[in-house]
Scaffold this motif. Sequence first.
Motif, PDB file in Angstrom:
ATOM      1  N   SER A   1      46.257  37.155  41.456  1.00  0.00           N
ATOM      2  CA  SER A   1      47.445  36.629  41.985  1.00  0.00           C
ATOM      3  C   SER A   1      47.365  35.659  43.097  1.00  0.00           C
ATOM      4  O   SER A   1      47.820  34.635  42.968  1.00  0.00           O
ATOM      5  CB  SER A   1      48.299  37.827  42.375  1.00  0.00           C
ATOM      6  OG  SER A   1      48.518  38.660  41.494  1.00  0.00           O
ATOM      7  N   ALA A   2      46.292  35.831  43.890  1.00  0.00           N
ATOM      8  CA  ALA A   2      46.034  34.921  45.010  1.00  0.00           C
ATOM      9  C   ALA A   2      45.240  33.670  44.528  1.00  0.00           C
ATOM     10  O   ALA A   2      45.671  32.372  44.925  1.00  0.00           O
ATOM     11  CB  ALA A   2      44.838  35.533  46.078  1.00  0.00           C
TER      12      ALA A   2
ATOM     13  N   ALA B   1      45.866  27.956  43.231  1.00  0.00           N
ATOM     14  CA  ALA B   1      45.747  26.982  42.228  1.00  0.00           C
ATOM     15  C   ALA B   1      46.926  26.067  41.968  1.00  0.00           C
ATOM     16  O   ALA B   1      47.042  25.016  41.737  1.00  0.00           O
ATOM     17  CB  ALA B   1      45.259  27.424  40.805  1.00  0.00           C
ATOM     18  N   ALA B   2      48.144  26.784  41.828  1.00  0.00           N
ATOM     19  CA  ALA B   2      49.420  26.297  41.865  1.00  0.00           C
ATOM     20  C   ALA B   2      49.738  25.351  43.080  1.00  0.00           C
ATOM     21  O   ALA B   2      50.473  24.319  42.579  1.00  0.00           O
ATOM     22  CB  ALA B   2      50.687  27.337  41.676  1.00  0.00           C
ATOM     23  N   CYS B   3      49.271  25.663  44.152  1.00  0.00           N
ATOM     24  CA  CYS B   3      49.467  24.720  45.197  1.00  0.00           C
ATOM     25  C   CYS B   3      48.555  23.713  45.463  1.00  0.00           C
ATOM     26  O   CYS B   3      48.962  22.369  45.618  1.00  0.00           O
ATOM     27  CB  CYS B   3      49.360  25.625  46.594  1.00  0.00           C
ATOM     28  SG  CYS B   3      50.649  27.058  46.873  1.00  0.00           S
ATOM     29  N   LEU B   4      47.223  23.571  44.802  1.00  0.00           N
ATOM     30  CA  LEU B   4      46.363  22.518  44.922  1.00  0.00           C
ATOM     31  C   LEU B   4      46.594  21.685  43.656  1.00  0.00           C
ATOM     32  O   LEU B   4      46.200  20.372  44.009  1.00  0.00           O
ATOM     33  CB  LEU B   4      44.812  23.146  44.813  1.00  0.00           C
ATOM     34  CG  LEU B   4      44.422  23.756  46.081  1.00  0.00           C
ATOM     35  CD1 LEU B   4      43.178  24.470  45.952  1.00  0.00           C
ATOM     36  CD2 LEU B   4      44.504  22.941  47.485  1.00  0.00           C
TER      37      LEU B   4
ATOM     38  N   GLY C   1      45.988  35.815  30.883  1.00  0.00           N
ATOM     39  CA  GLY C   1      44.365  35.788  30.585  1.00  0.00           C
ATOM     40  C   GLY C   1      43.418  35.740  31.370  1.00  0.00           C
ATOM     41  O   GLY C   1      42.314  36.150  31.187  1.00  0.00           O
ATOM     42  N   PHE C   2      43.889  35.120  32.498  1.00  0.00           N
ATOM     43  CA  PHE C   2      42.852  35.166  33.874  1.00  0.00           C
ATOM     44  C   PHE C   2      42.314  36.855  34.253  1.00  0.00           C
ATOM     45  O   PHE C   2      41.201  36.852  34.236  1.00  0.00           O
ATOM     46  CB  PHE C   2      43.049  34.351  34.846  1.00  0.00           C
ATOM     47  CG  PHE C   2      42.338  34.270  35.948  1.00  0.00           C
ATOM     48  CD1 PHE C   2      40.911  33.608  35.746  1.00  0.00           C
ATOM     49  CD2 PHE C   2      42.362  34.572  37.213  1.00  0.00           C
ATOM     50  CE1 PHE C   2      40.023  33.579  36.725  1.00  0.00           C
ATOM     51  CE2 PHE C   2      41.669  34.334  38.209  1.00  0.00           C
ATOM     52  CZ  PHE C   2      40.468  33.768  38.096  1.00  0.00           C
TER      53      PHE C   2
ATOM     54  N   PHE D   1      47.224  29.978  30.962  1.00  0.00           N
ATOM     55  CA  PHE D   1      45.877  31.088  31.305  1.00  0.00           C
ATOM     56  C   PHE D   1      46.332  31.680  32.543  1.00  0.00           C
ATOM     57  O   PHE D   1      45.990  32.990  32.378  1.00  0.00           O
ATOM     58  CB  PHE D   1      44.901  30.224  31.711  1.00  0.00           C
ATOM     59  CG  PHE D   1      43.546  30.926  31.683  1.00  0.00           C
ATOM     60  CD1 PHE D   1      42.952  31.366  30.274  1.00  0.00           C
ATOM     61  CD2 PHE D   1      42.795  31.060  32.849  1.00  0.00           C
ATOM     62  CE1 PHE D   1      41.855  32.066  30.655  1.00  0.00           C
ATOM     63  CE2 PHE D   1      41.687  31.486  32.849  1.00  0.00           C
ATOM     64  CZ  PHE D   1      41.249  32.398  31.838  1.00  0.00           C
ATOM     65  N   LEU D   2      47.112  31.274  33.363  1.00  0.00           N
ATOM     66  CA  LEU D   2      47.115  32.048  34.683  1.00  0.00           C
ATOM     67  C   LEU D   2      48.309  32.665  34.650  1.00  0.00           C
ATOM     68  O   LEU D   2      48.826  33.304  35.666  1.00  0.00           O
ATOM     69  CB  LEU D   2      47.048  31.188  35.709  1.00  0.00           C
ATOM     70  CG  LEU D   2      45.919  30.226  35.975  1.00  0.00           C
ATOM     71  CD1 LEU D   2      45.869  29.551  37.208  1.00  0.00           C
ATOM     72  CD2 LEU D   2      44.767  31.233  36.129  1.00  0.00           C
TER      73      LEU D   2
END
Length: 252
Positions: free
Chosen positions: A173-174, A179-182, A103-104, A217-218
């Motif tokens: 993708s970046a 976001a997955a790391c933060l 979706g993003f 969403f991602l």
Amino acid sequence: MRGLLKEYNEALLQYTQLSALPEPENYNMKSLRMWLRNPDAGDFCISGTGEQDTWGALYDEEAEEPFLFRQFLTLLGRLLWPKPPEKGDWDLVATRPPRKIDGFTRWVADEFVPFHHNVSQYRKRRRSRRSNDVEKVQATSSVPVEKPKRRKKRDAHKTLVTYSEHSMLRFTSAFSTVAACLLPTIGITVLSKVHGTNNLLFCLAGFAVLFSVGLIFLTSAAVSRVEIFTATAAFSAVLVVFISAPTQIVVS
């Protein structure tokens, strides 16, 4: 009968393959119609009773774009409430194979890129008006006016602007990776500063919901619900460590 059945099966398989092809995007079709109307580009090169409506109503004016501020508000709104894809009345297909994107990425392609293009066109028109005003002042005044520095002149025949799909996918993708790391790091930092069981539970529930929404969403539509539940449960298990208070040992 065997020959007719073979021809029927071949036609049926061809129809199935053609039906699986995606439809052209509505924004690209709108850009094509605008290009065909442009006197410096297509200049109504397609005419005729049946040909002119192949890509939509060619002689009908497109709806005017709202102001940039309203477009910005719509851009933010589509981030939370995505707009369903519009389907045109034309019987056309795109030759590229169908791809399931998240979706993003869809929001970047359908909402952010058109907004960025409109902002670029607005800035270009402002620079053009300023240069015209400078030329008028210089023509009516005896005092020489210094012209602003202009960029290199572009090719006059370049009437289309293209945006790379690969660049958009690389950016999304970046962003998803960062976001997955933060998100776990921010969750651990907040829970380490919060005191009280109720506050910890509320924060844990909020981060779990935020993590699940980020997954929906991602990630692409191919991600199953089982994978979303598994990832959310693992994320909650990492954060639940902060709920259990350390045991206090009193030595007399």
